[in-house]
Enzyme design. Sequence first.
Site, PDB file in Angstrom:
ATOM      1  N   MET A   1      39.201  62.487  32.344  1.00 17.99           N
ATOM      2  CA  MET A   1      38.200  62.982  33.292  1.00 17.99           C
ATOM      3  C   MET A   1      36.926  62.127  33.267  1.00 17.99           C
ATOM      4  O   MET A   1      36.359  61.817  34.310  1.00 17.99           O
ATOM      5  CB  MET A   1      37.846  64.434  32.970  1.00 17.99           C
ATOM      6  CG  MET A   1      36.870  65.042  33.956  1.00 17.99           C
ATOM      7  SD  MET A   1      36.386  66.716  33.540  1.00 17.99           S
ATOM      8  CE  MET A   1      37.904  67.595  33.835  1.00 17.99           C
TER       9      MET A   1
ATOM     10  N   TYR B   1      45.280  60.842  25.949  1.00 19.06           N
ATOM     11  CA  TYR B   1      46.045  62.090  26.033  1.00 19.06           C
ATOM     12  C   TYR B   1      47.530  61.819  26.215  1.00 19.06           C
ATOM     13  O   TYR B   1      47.923  60.944  26.993  1.00 19.06           O
ATOM     14  CB  TYR B   1      45.564  62.915  27.229  1.00 19.06           C
ATOM     15  CG  TYR B   1      44.232  63.591  27.025  1.00 19.06           C
ATOM     16  CD1 TYR B   1      44.017  64.438  25.941  1.00 19.06           C
ATOM     17  CD2 TYR B   1      43.199  63.393  27.932  1.00 19.06           C
ATOM     18  CE1 TYR B   1      42.792  65.073  25.767  1.00 19.06           C
ATOM     19  CE2 TYR B   1      41.971  64.019  27.777  1.00 19.06           C
ATOM     20  CZ  TYR B   1      41.773  64.857  26.688  1.00 19.06           C
ATOM     21  OH  TYR B   1      40.572  65.475  26.524  1.00 19.06           O
TER      22      TYR B   1
ATOM     23  N   LYS C   1      31.170  59.892  58.917  1.00 17.78           N
ATOM     24  CA  LYS C   1      31.653  61.154  58.326  1.00 17.78           C
ATOM     25  C   LYS C   1      31.932  60.969  56.834  1.00 17.78           C
ATOM     26  O   LYS C   1      32.005  59.834  56.349  1.00 17.78           O
ATOM     27  CB  LYS C   1      32.919  61.577  59.050  1.00 17.78           C
ATOM     28  CG  LYS C   1      34.090  60.601  58.858  1.00 17.78           C
ATOM     29  CD  LYS C   1      35.267  60.937  59.744  1.00 17.78           C
ATOM     30  CE  LYS C   1      36.412  59.960  59.518  1.00 17.78           C
ATOM     31  NZ  LYS C   1      37.506  60.191  60.490  1.00 17.78           N
TER      32      LYS C   1
ATOM     33  N   ARG D   1      47.398  66.779  66.412  1.00 18.75           N
ATOM     34  CA  ARG D   1      46.428  67.162  65.397  1.00 18.75           C
ATOM     35  C   ARG D   1      45.200  67.656  66.139  1.00 18.75           C
ATOM     36  O   ARG D   1      45.237  68.725  66.726  1.00 18.75           O
ATOM     37  CB  ARG D   1      46.144  65.903  64.538  1.00 18.75           C
ATOM     38  CG  ARG D   1      45.624  66.123  63.179  1.00 18.75           C
ATOM     39  CD  ARG D   1      45.283  64.814  62.487  1.00 18.75           C
ATOM     40  NE  ARG D   1      44.193  64.086  63.171  1.00 18.75           N
ATOM     41  CZ  ARG D   1      43.557  63.037  62.690  1.00 18.75           C
ATOM     42  NH1 ARG D   1      43.907  62.539  61.530  1.00 18.75           N
ATOM     43  NH2 ARG D   1      42.588  62.452  63.358  1.00 18.75           N
TER      44      ARG D   1
HETATM   45  C1  LIG Z   1      37.665  58.996  61.189  1.00 19.67           C
HETATM   46  C2  LIG Z   1      37.832  58.815  62.629  1.00 19.67           C
HETATM   47  C3  LIG Z   1      37.554  57.561  63.220  1.00 19.67           C
HETATM   48  C4  LIG Z   1      37.236  56.322  62.416  1.00 19.67           C
HETATM   49  O1  LIG Z   1      38.481  55.697  62.153  1.00 19.67           O
HETATM   50  P1  LIG Z   1      38.551  54.354  61.281  1.00 19.67           P
HETATM   51  O2  LIG Z   1      39.983  53.982  61.318  1.00 19.67           O
HETATM   52  O3  LIG Z   1      38.105  54.764  59.913  1.00 19.67           O
HETATM   53  O4  LIG Z   1      37.661  53.385  61.923  1.00 19.67           O
HETATM   54  C5  LIG Z   1      37.628  57.451  64.594  1.00 19.67           C
HETATM   55  N1  LIG Z   1      37.958  58.514  65.350  1.00 19.67           N
HETATM   56  C6  LIG Z   1      38.262  59.714  64.837  1.00 19.67           C
HETATM   57  C7  LIG Z   1      38.625  60.842  65.737  1.00 19.67           C
HETATM   58  C8  LIG Z   1      38.216  59.911  63.456  1.00 19.67           C
HETATM   59  O5  LIG Z   1      38.499  61.107  62.928  1.00 19.67           O
END
Ligand SMILES: *Cc1c(COP(=O)(O)O)cnc(C)c1O
Length: 382
Positions: free
Chosen positions: A312, A264, A42, A136
């Site tokens: 930036m 800055y 992801k 969550r």
């Molecule tokens: C991002 C995610 C993972 C991966 O977790 P890591 O700690 O980065 O290995 C696994 N399961 C879910 C549901 C996630 O959202």
Amino acid sequence: MTLALDAPTVSRPTLTIDAGAVTGNVATIRGYTRGEIMAVVKADGFGHGMVDVARAAIAGGATRFGVTSLDEAFVLRDAGFTQPVLSWLNPVDADFAAAQARDVEIAVPSRAHLDAVAGRAPGARIHLQLDTGLARDGASPAEWPALCAAARRAEQRGLVTVVGVMGHLPCAAQPGHPANEWGRRRFAWGVRVARAAGLRPVDRHLAATAATVSDPASHHTMSRIGAGLVGIDESQTVRLRLALRLVAPLVTVRTVGPGTPVGYGHTWATPRATRLGLVAVGYADGLPRSAHGRAEVLVSGVRRPVVGQISMDMIVVDLGPDPAACPADVGTLVTIFGWGEEGEPTVADWARWAGTSEHEIVIRLGRRLRRVVVNCATEVPA
Ligand SMILES: *Cc1c(COP(=O)(O)O)cnc(C)c1O
């Protein structure tokens, strides 16, 4: 290992991704579990490039992929990957029909999602998702028995196949934390409830990177590995190999007198005559402004401080007054972070300077950086 950087590579800020590190990290993590490895790619492969990370992870022994959105899953399919892909964070009106058509498995966190998938994507392969302690994503325990029962009814009507049950631990970065034990128990209960409802989920997965390497009791049939692919283990159990290196040439070098304010807001002034080097990487490229006052870079083998505010588009480095102590000229390479083998800062250093996680540093690295993928390390340092 020193990476030979050819001239075109260093003529501008360059993010080097070591695909071999990803491959080696998967191989290392496989040594901790008998379960399958799902590569979680992801957020553009944690900012490293989804397709490159995916390919390297398969080379290391991962057998399938996990992503949040369907769009990410479709990128993998467009790239030609044929392994199973699971997508686990979708609005209820997501295009589940397209997911089904492209053989993407779907996580189901609620009754509304189940109805949407069964209604619009008959035949879908689903993973029921249980909240195991983050409040969550995932169904609450109160909803779980009814969700399992409804999923079984949909299965009997041929609308879905429940291939998996998934949970996620809240405090895996702290292996002894009692919430992990609690999450493991809740997950085991969730699997029992699913079985009692007549479901036969073959993929049962709770552990992400930290739990996989630090908590064998959390292993079921599979681990979902994200951060570990790119060298991050928040539980500090295993030394993985960082996959990113950010190098940029000095754009200018100037000599200034004492008391010269820099950047800055004039937050810093030179305490003595010195040389200032300009590097064309700033917060638009992902460097955190909050690292101001603490950040360092490596110039000619020497750690030098980043001075003044992070802008930036650029940072200023205090090269010191003595060219013999730190040789630097226009074009000299500055390592902003790397694999830590030559004294350069690492992503973990930047995370500490900015008061954030390594994850946040790596995923924010901007598109503006030139990206080069190499394959120079398939071994993990001892
Ligand atoms: C991002 C995610 C993972 C991966 O977790 P890591 O700690 O980065 O290995 C696994 N399961 C879910 C549901 C996630 O959202």
